[in-house]
Design a protein around this motif. Structure first.
Motif, PDB file in Angstrom:
ATOM      1  N   ALA B  20      39.715  37.195  32.223  1.00 17.54           N
ATOM      2  CA  ALA B  20      38.243  37.217  32.223  1.00 17.54           C
ATOM      3  C   ALA B  20      37.649  36.740  30.903  1.00 17.54           C
ATOM      4  CB  ALA B  20      37.756  38.628  32.513  1.00 17.54           C
ATOM      5  N   ASN B  21      36.547  36.022  31.027  1.00 16.95           N
ATOM      6  CA  ASN B  21      35.688  35.598  29.907  1.00 16.95           C
ATOM      7  C   ASN B  21      36.407  34.791  28.834  1.00 16.95           C
ATOM      8  OD1 ASN B  21      34.245  37.400  31.461  1.00 16.95           O
ATOM      9  ND2 ASN B  21      32.988  38.068  29.761  1.00 16.95           N
ATOM     10  N   LEU B  37      37.297  32.960  35.231  1.00 19.55           N
ATOM     11  CA  LEU B  37      36.609  34.169  35.697  1.00 19.55           C
ATOM     12  C   LEU B  37      35.708  34.655  34.582  1.00 19.55           C
ATOM     13  CD1 LEU B  37      36.234  36.717  37.553  1.00 19.55           C
ATOM     14  CD2 LEU B  37      38.254  37.658  36.452  1.00 19.55           C
ATOM     15  N   HIS B  38      34.459  34.873  34.895  1.00 16.76           N
ATOM     16  CA  HIS B  38      33.542  35.406  33.892  1.00 16.76           C
ATOM     17  C   HIS B  38      32.822  36.603  34.480  1.00 16.76           C
ATOM     18  CE1 HIS B  38      31.681  34.524  29.932  1.00 16.76           C
ATOM     19  NE2 HIS B  38      30.806  35.397  30.410  1.00 16.76           N
ATOM     20  N   VAL B  39      32.901  37.737  33.783  1.00 13.85           N
ATOM     21  CA  VAL B  39      32.203  38.932  34.272  1.00 13.85           C
ATOM     22  C   VAL B  39      30.973  39.180  33.403  1.00 13.85           C
ATOM     23  CG1 VAL B  39      34.231  40.001  35.283  1.00 13.85           C
ATOM     24  CG2 VAL B  39      33.680  40.483  32.916  1.00 13.85           C
ATOM     25  N   PHE B  40      29.965  39.768  34.018  1.00 12.61           N
ATOM     26  CA  PHE B  40      28.688  40.018  33.347  1.00 12.61           C
ATOM     27  C   PHE B  40      28.424  41.529  33.289  1.00 12.61           C
ATOM     28  CE2 PHE B  40      28.353  35.832  35.372  1.00 12.61           C
ATOM     29  CZ  PHE B  40      28.118  35.056  34.257  1.00 12.61           C
ATOM     30  N   PRO B  41      27.512  41.948  32.431  1.00 15.66           N
ATOM     31  CA  PRO B  41      27.257  43.387  32.304  1.00 15.66           C
ATOM     32  C   PRO B  41      26.873  44.067  33.619  1.00 15.66           C
ATOM     33  CG  PRO B  41      26.230  42.205  30.489  1.00 15.66           C
ATOM     34  CD  PRO B  41      26.763  41.167  31.418  1.00 15.66           C
ATOM     35  N   ALA B  42      26.303  43.309  34.572  1.00 20.42           N
ATOM     36  CA  ALA B  42      25.899  43.922  35.852  1.00 20.42           C
ATOM     37  C   ALA B  42      27.079  44.565  36.567  1.00 20.42           C
ATOM     38  CB  ALA B  42      25.276  42.868  36.756  1.00 20.42           C
ATOM     39  N   LEU B  43      28.285  44.068  36.296  1.00 18.90           N
ATOM     40  CA  LEU B  43      29.478  44.631  36.954  1.00 18.90           C
ATOM     41  C   LEU B  43      29.716  46.080  36.517  1.00 18.90           C
ATOM     42  CD1 LEU B  43      32.033  44.060  38.727  1.00 18.90           C
ATOM     43  CD2 LEU B  43      33.181  43.431  36.632  1.00 18.90           C
TER      44      LEU B  43
END
Lengths: 347, 199
Positions: B20-21, B37-43
């Protein structure tokens, strides 16, 4: 499932001016609709359809993750096109071996040229991929982003816009936070339920191909124009059904071995078709009426001694796939029915 | 392959968290496909869960129209159906069921939704092309050509959908349809004169 329109805040005209089109146009699968992606001031809009556009809105604040991975689809397509081109090239040369002048059959190489151009364009578009977008309630595959080059562009645009709205998770902290999140939500790593397929299309397709092979065998013994026409038509129906089965088996419970065999059977049908047409043209050009323009529809005018190789070709490409495919489909369907019967038997 | 966010879209195997990221694309450990794969704070936000329907306690109690086993707590202001809290959608201060929203029976919902938009210009373009391809058959050309022109003009008079687009189809429909109609008429006249001139 029926379409439920998404909410929109603000007036339509203002929103329209603010939309920016993202790269990529395309459908997913064989019969699915055209899709485009548009970026609004605070949301992503997926537009689906040609004559009736339907809209799916994803707020940038709700996007939890984006991802893509390359798939072998584009490479396979290039190889398939090149194989087709090689077969067409060979088929186009066949009449020369029978004594036709090269100038008479040069036009046949136009198909080879078209296939080579298609392969070149496909290769130039780069590797294929699947692009996914996750929100709190769903994971959406974006069908317009099927090539890495375009997916990369959209990935960067979305990354910047979503981070501008939500803030960023830094590179060093992402794995730690994600691991902790997986530990708290193990369901995220669980395989989701697959769509149960009864493989009706597989059964019909393999039955049609088997029938075509059987009719070809009959034509070998009793050469009749009508029999050959029937074999051709049933074979064509089988090829169309195989195409439908290949599209239907995606994300379903159809076993991987049967899926792979169906792909092979479809490929064999394509090769068989190209070879039959090429051989048919070669025979028509050189044996039936030299000097007249070749016409692939003139199969019925081919004498029996030339038709036998065509029948054998059909059998060679039909039987090795259709026979195991038919029985594998039957066995799979039997396995599907067994749990239902067991459940009925248990009080 | 099923759509599973934290699994490889190519092979379906789960991805390790350290993918990730990253700044550069990584590789799926299973199929070696290039992956990002990029995750955002909403996860990592705590998710608010919707209300759950309560089971009907007594036989005589009203149950939800959509969930037979759940106790009804509210009535849809669109169709009057009994609903459990799970089916209750609060929209502009009104309680409505999802089906009423889907059918467009809630005026407040209609004002705030993006309804499907019919692209008359695309229809005009397709009809224009079809009429050009079939003009030599006379009757399809005579019918499809004016239809293409009609759809083309209608699309110009109609507001566009939420996203901007140039109405190339409308232009194609009007021009193609007009040409096809003219060609079909000329073709018909040619046939008519050929038949009448024949001895």
């Amino acid at each position: 499932m029926a379409y439920v329109p998404e909410r929109i805040d603000g007036d339509m005209t203002g929103g329209r001016r603010a939309y920016q089109r993202l790269p990529g146009v395309g459908g997913s699968g064989l019969w699915r609709s055209r899709t485009e992606t548009w970026l609004g001031p605070d949301h992503l809009l997926l537009v689906e359809g040609v004559y009736t556009e339907r809209y799916r809105r994803v707020d940038l604040a709700d996007i939890q993750a984006i991802s893509y991975a390359t798939t072998p689809g584009a490479l396979r397509a290039t190889w398939a096109l090149l194989t087709g081109a090689a077969l067409m090239f060979g088929g186009g040369l066949l009449p020369i071996a029978y004594g036709a002048a090269p100038g008479e059959v040069l036009w046949l190489q136009a198909f080879t040229f078209l296939l080579v151009v298609a392969a070149g364009v496909n290769a130039a578009r780069g590797p294929s991929c699947r692009f996914l977008l996750k929100t709190g309630v769903q994971t959406i595959e974006v069908p317009s982003l099927r090539r890495v080059r375009k997916a990369d562009k959209v990935y960067e645009v979305l990354l910047n816009r979503v981070e501008a709205v939500q803030g960023a998770v830094s590179t060093p902290e992402a794995p730690t936070r994600l691991s902790a999140h997986f530990a708290a939500h193990p369901e995220l790593l669980r395989t989701p339920g697959l769509r149960v397929s009864r493989a009706r299309l597989h059964l019909l397709a393999y039955a049609a191909v088997l029938t075509s092979a059987a009719v070809s065998a009959v034509d070998l013994a009793i050469p009749l124009d009508m029999v050959l026409s029937v074999a051709g038509m049933v074979g064509l129906a089988g090829a169309v059904l195989l195409l439908a089965a290949v599209a239907e088996q995606r994300d379903s419970t159809v076993p991987p071995s049967l899926r792979a065999l169906t792909w092979w059977a479809l490929g064999a049908q394509a090769v068989s078709f190209v070879l039959s047409v090429a051989a048919g043209i070669a025979i028509v050009v050189t044996q039936i009426d030299p000097g007249t323009p070749p016409d692939p529809v003139m199969f019925e005018t081919i004498p029996p001694e030339y038709r036998q190789p065509l029948d054998l070709l059909g059998l060679l490409f039909d039987l090795p796939f259709a026979l195991p495919g038919f029985f594998m489909t039957l066995s799979y369907r039997r396995k599907l029915r067994r749990p239902a019967r067991d459940a009925q038997a248990t009080p | 392959m099923p759509r599973r966010m934290f699994a490889c879209p190519n092979c379906g195997e789960p991805w390790p968290a350290d993918l990730a990221n990253r700044l550069m694309p990584g590789r799926c450990p299973s199929c070696r496909a290039e992956a990002r794969l990029h995750v955002f704070p909403a996860l990592f936000r705590s998710e608010s869960t919707g209300a759950e329907g309560e089971s009907a306690a007594l036989d005589g109690e009203s149950t939800c129209f959509y969930h037979a086993g759940k106790r009804a707590t509210v009535i849809c202001e669109g169709c009057g159906a009994f609903m459990c809290p799970l089916c209750d959608v609060e929209l502009a201060g009104r309680h409505v069921c999802p089906r009423c929203i889907e059918r467009g029976q809630v005026p407040e919902a209609r004002e705030t939704m993006i309804p499907p938009h019919t692209r008359l210009d695309q229809i005009a373009g397709s009809l224009g092309l079809l009429s050009l391809l079939t003009f030599f058959m006379c009757f399809p050309g005579i019918i499809l050509g004016p239809l293409a022109v009609g759809f083309g003009i209608a699309s110009l008079a109609r507001p566009r959908g939420p996203v901007p687009y140039v109405r190339w189809g409308a232009a194609g429909g009007i021009i193609g349809g007009s040409v096809a109609t003219l060609l079909a008429i000329v073709w018909m006249l040619f046939f008519f004169s050929a038949f009448t001139a024949a001895p």
